[in-house]
Design a protein around this motif. Structure first.
Motif, PDB file in Angstrom:
ATOM      1  N   SER A 293      24.918  15.615 -25.684  1.00  0.00           N
ATOM      2  CA  SER A 293      26.041  14.887 -25.112  1.00  0.00           C
ATOM      3  C   SER A 293      25.572  14.141 -23.869  1.00  0.00           C
ATOM      4  O   SER A 293      24.372  13.959 -23.651  1.00  0.00           O
ATOM      5  N   ASP A 294      26.528  13.728 -23.045  1.00  0.00           N
ATOM      6  CA  ASP A 294      26.197  13.077 -21.781  1.00  0.00           C
ATOM      7  C   ASP A 294      26.455  14.053 -20.629  1.00  0.00           C
ATOM      8  O   ASP A 294      26.700  15.233 -20.858  1.00  0.00           O
TER       9      ASP A 294
ATOM     10  N   GLY B 155      29.834  15.702 -20.831  1.00  0.00           N
ATOM     11  CA  GLY B 155      29.842  16.755 -21.845  1.00  0.00           C
ATOM     12  C   GLY B 155      29.101  17.988 -21.378  1.00  0.00           C
ATOM     13  O   GLY B 155      29.480  19.121 -21.709  1.00  0.00           O
TER      14      GLY B 155
END
Length: 403
Positions: free
Chosen positions: A370-371, A374
């Motif tokens: 994710s980033d 996240g």
């Protein structure tokens, strides 16, 4: 809540310990913000070497903390180990200032300063030992007050040191200030704490080193330690992702990061005292679970934030949850090995080490799937797992006690 400080002030050994932990915090707060700057930019260490050095320093610190706790339990007092640790701090910080070379920086960072770091757990162990006979509520309040004093040093000192060194070509004088703070710790231990009578050979407790290590890894200690570490790891994870989210998705600036961190640090001091009050009137389990759930919710909303104002609004929630996660585990971890003040308090250092490692894994996992937003939510989920594990381990026993 302010009565916590009156309890600290009335008892001389606790009063001296509280003063010492402020100057212990002073040494860390004066140097930590500039450690990588000096090591990498001024002394020329590579990023990889510096990373390995910091990791090994953490291993040395947790090993030294456990060893110091075992030795102090054998001695029957904590004055001598704290004096020795303070000397390590004076020499470690002082050598970096006097002989600023990569080799000396590595020796100080890898050996001398981590041993000085054992003072943190030794001070709480000393407070535990001298508080024999004190009501449980008072002990909780004392631990919270002393932890608030440690946090106060981290709020006050970076700004003071930064103001003193503004315009200087090097930040190395910060290490001189840290060495002087270590010297104050030494003076407090030597002249503020009464010398204990030597324990007679027949009365001395011969705690086996490896038996003590096995006690940390026992079924009654290790799962609870892992639960607390999962919860504490949320703080480390937030320290990594907060600047990246604020300056990234939320559209803020590095200046916003500094202001937000400062606000939260200030609020933590107030809320630490609040959690001491809650803990004394409910239970350690209730307070720990509540604080952790509050911080879980903060990380979720941090991941959803898309404006700087969103993060500013979350500072109260962050400060409230973080204060509980910082302060409450001290008494909880000590109680896991209640008959060994030194070994029980060394779990504080073990928790810091484990939670830091867990946070690194959370960041690696989160950024791979994710980033940064996240990753914050993944850290929240990990903290929730820690809450569930803690409740599974201690919830039933609490119900039996109430029944």
């Amino acid at each position: 809540m302010l009565s916590s400080f009156s309890v600290v002030y009335r008892h001389k050994p606790i009063r001296v310990s509280a003063a010492a932990i402020f100057f212990f915090g002073f040494s860390g707060a004066a140097t930590s913000p500039y450690m990588s700057l000096i090591g990498i930019r001024e002394l020329g260490l590579s990023d990889a070497v510096y990373s390995v050095l910091i990791f090994l320093a953490a291993v040395v610190n947790v090993s030294a903390s456990v060893t110091a706790g075992i030795v102090a339990d054998r001695l029957g007092h904590f004055r001598s180990p704290m004096i020795l640790a303070a000397v390590f701090g004076i020499v470690g910080f002082g050598l970096v200032y006097v002989v600023p070379t990569p080799v000396m920086f590595a020796i100080a960072t890898l050996v001398l300063i981590p041993v000085f770091g054992t003072i943190n757990s030794l001070i709480f162990a000393n407070i535990r030992a001298v508080s024999t006979g004190m009501a449980v509520r008072e002990l909780m309040a004392v631990n919270s007050a002393v932890r608030a004093i440690l946090s106060a040093s981290w709020v006050l000192v970076p700004g003071i040191v930064g103001a003193l060194l503004i315009g200087q070509p090097s930040m190395l004088p910060a290490f001189l200030l840290a060495s002087l703070a270590s010297a104050v710790c030494l003076l407090l231990f030597v002249f503020g704490l009464d010398r204990q009578k030597p324990v007679q050979e027949g009365e001395r407790q011969h705690y086996s080193f490896f038996r003590s290590i096995r006690q940390i890894g026992s079924a009654s200690v290790l799962p609870r330690l892992l639960a607390i570490s999962l919860i504490s790891a949320m703080l480390h994870a937030n320290g990594t992702v907060l600047p990246l989210i604020v300056a990234g998705k939320a559209g803020g600036t590095p200046a916003d990061v500094g202001v937000i961190v400062g606000i939260v640090a200030f609020l933590e001091i107030i809320f630490i005292l609040f959690w001491g009050w809650v803990e004394a009137r409910t239970s350690i389990l209730f307070a720990m679970v509540t604080a952790a759930l509050i911080y879980c919710s903060y990380l979720v909303f941090l991941g959803l934030a898309d404006r700087p104002v969103d993060v500013y609004l979350l500072t109260v929630v962050a400060g409230l949850g973080a204060a509980g996660i910082i302060a409450i585990p001290i008494t909880y971890l000590q109680n896991l090995i209640a008959d060994r003040a030194g070994l029980g308090s060394s779990l504080i250092a073990v928790n810091i080490f484990l939670s830091g490692g867990m946070a690194s894994l959370m960041f690696a996992l989160g950024t791979s799937i994710s980033d940064y937003a996240g990753t914050a939510i993944i850290a929240s989920i990990a903290g929730l797992v820690g809450v569930c594990l803690l409740w599974l381990l201690d919830g039933k026993s609490r119900k039996k006690a109430q029944g």
